[in-house]
Design a protein around this motif. Sequence first.
Motif, PDB file in Angstrom:
ATOM      1  N   LYS A  85      29.684  68.553  85.509  1.00 57.20           N
ATOM      2  CA  LYS A  85      28.666  68.551  86.057  1.00 57.20           C
ATOM      3  C   LYS A  85      27.707  68.172  84.958  1.00 57.20           C
ATOM      4  O   LYS A  85      27.798  68.529  83.812  1.00 57.20           O
ATOM      5  CB  LYS A  85      28.027  69.923  86.650  1.00 57.20           C
ATOM      6  CG  LYS A  85      28.949  70.418  87.654  1.00 57.20           C
ATOM      7  CD  LYS A  85      28.874  71.750  88.138  1.00 57.20           C
ATOM      8  CE  LYS A  85      29.561  72.552  89.184  1.00 57.20           C
ATOM      9  NZ  LYS A  85      29.233  74.015  89.293  1.00 57.20           N
ATOM     10  N   PRO A  86      26.458  67.809  85.194  1.00 56.51           N
ATOM     11  CA  PRO A  86      25.466  67.317  84.134  1.00 56.51           C
ATOM     12  C   PRO A  86      25.096  68.457  83.219  1.00 56.51           C
ATOM     13  O   PRO A  86      25.018  68.499  81.941  1.00 56.51           O
ATOM     14  CB  PRO A  86      24.293  66.994  84.810  1.00 56.51           C
ATOM     15  CG  PRO A  86      24.818  66.465  86.181  1.00 56.51           C
ATOM     16  CD  PRO A  86      25.813  67.030  86.367  1.00 56.51           C
ATOM     17  N   GLU A  87      25.281  69.753  83.757  1.00 60.26           N
ATOM     18  CA  GLU A  87      24.877  71.010  83.051  1.00 60.26           C
ATOM     19  C   GLU A  87      25.998  71.357  82.140  1.00 60.26           C
ATOM     20  O   GLU A  87      25.750  72.157  81.431  1.00 60.26           O
ATOM     21  CB  GLU A  87      24.425  72.113  84.003  1.00 60.26           C
ATOM     22  CG  GLU A  87      25.612  72.452  85.168  1.00 60.26           C
ATOM     23  CD  GLU A  87      25.121  71.658  86.519  1.00 60.26           C
ATOM     24  OE1 GLU A  87      24.720  70.495  86.332  1.00 60.26           O
ATOM     25  OE2 GLU A  87      25.385  72.253  87.465  1.00 60.26           O
ATOM     26  N   ASP A  88      26.986  70.595  82.095  1.00 61.75           N
ATOM     27  CA  ASP A  88      28.239  70.789  81.165  1.00 61.75           C
ATOM     28  C   ASP A  88      27.960  70.137  80.025  1.00 61.75           C
ATOM     29  O   ASP A  88      28.630  70.235  79.032  1.00 61.75           O
ATOM     30  CB  ASP A  88      29.532  70.361  81.806  1.00 61.75           C
ATOM     31  CG  ASP A  88      29.942  71.332  82.911  1.00 61.75           C
ATOM     32  OD1 ASP A  88      30.569  70.794  84.045  1.00 61.75           O
ATOM     33  OD2 ASP A  88      29.733  72.572  82.722  1.00 61.75           O
ATOM     34  N   THR A  89      26.942  69.296  79.864  1.00 59.46           N
ATOM     35  CA  THR A  89      26.526  68.513  78.880  1.00 59.46           C
ATOM     36  C   THR A  89      26.353  69.479  77.578  1.00 59.46           C
ATOM     37  O   THR A  89      25.554  70.377  77.577  1.00 59.46           O
ATOM     38  CB  THR A  89      25.227  67.562  79.137  1.00 59.46           C
ATOM     39  OG1 THR A  89      25.879  66.606  79.945  1.00 59.46           O
ATOM     40  CG2 THR A  89      24.813  66.761  77.601  1.00 59.46           C
TER      41      THR A  89
END
Length: 119
Positions: A85-89
């Motif tokens: 997910k983008p929040e894993d960046t």
Amino acid sequence: QLQASGGGLVQPGGSLRLSCAASGPTSSRYHMGWIRQAPGKEREFVAAISWNSGNTYYADSVKGRFTISRDNAKNMVYLQMTSLKPEDTAVYYCAADKIISTTTRYDYWGQGTQVTVSS
């Protein structure tokens, strides 16, 4: 010494496998962890594995999507990441300690590898 690798740019829903090479005569006896730090945020515990792979621990945010493993014969630790997910960046760090931890308190740290999840 700890050397993390395998980061990169991946689309949402994609997968990456991070690797951490550990060196030293007793490296296989250390518990290992992955910690990440997103821009502007504090470091966050991601996953941990005991020295003999008997126990693994995950942050709620990655449970069911990430898998930590190790190969003591090769002095390697891995973090298989799926359904990204983008929040894993974040920058992902591997770390080692004689006491297994589900916090960010580890004695030894690698240099980090960047993971970016974006379309």
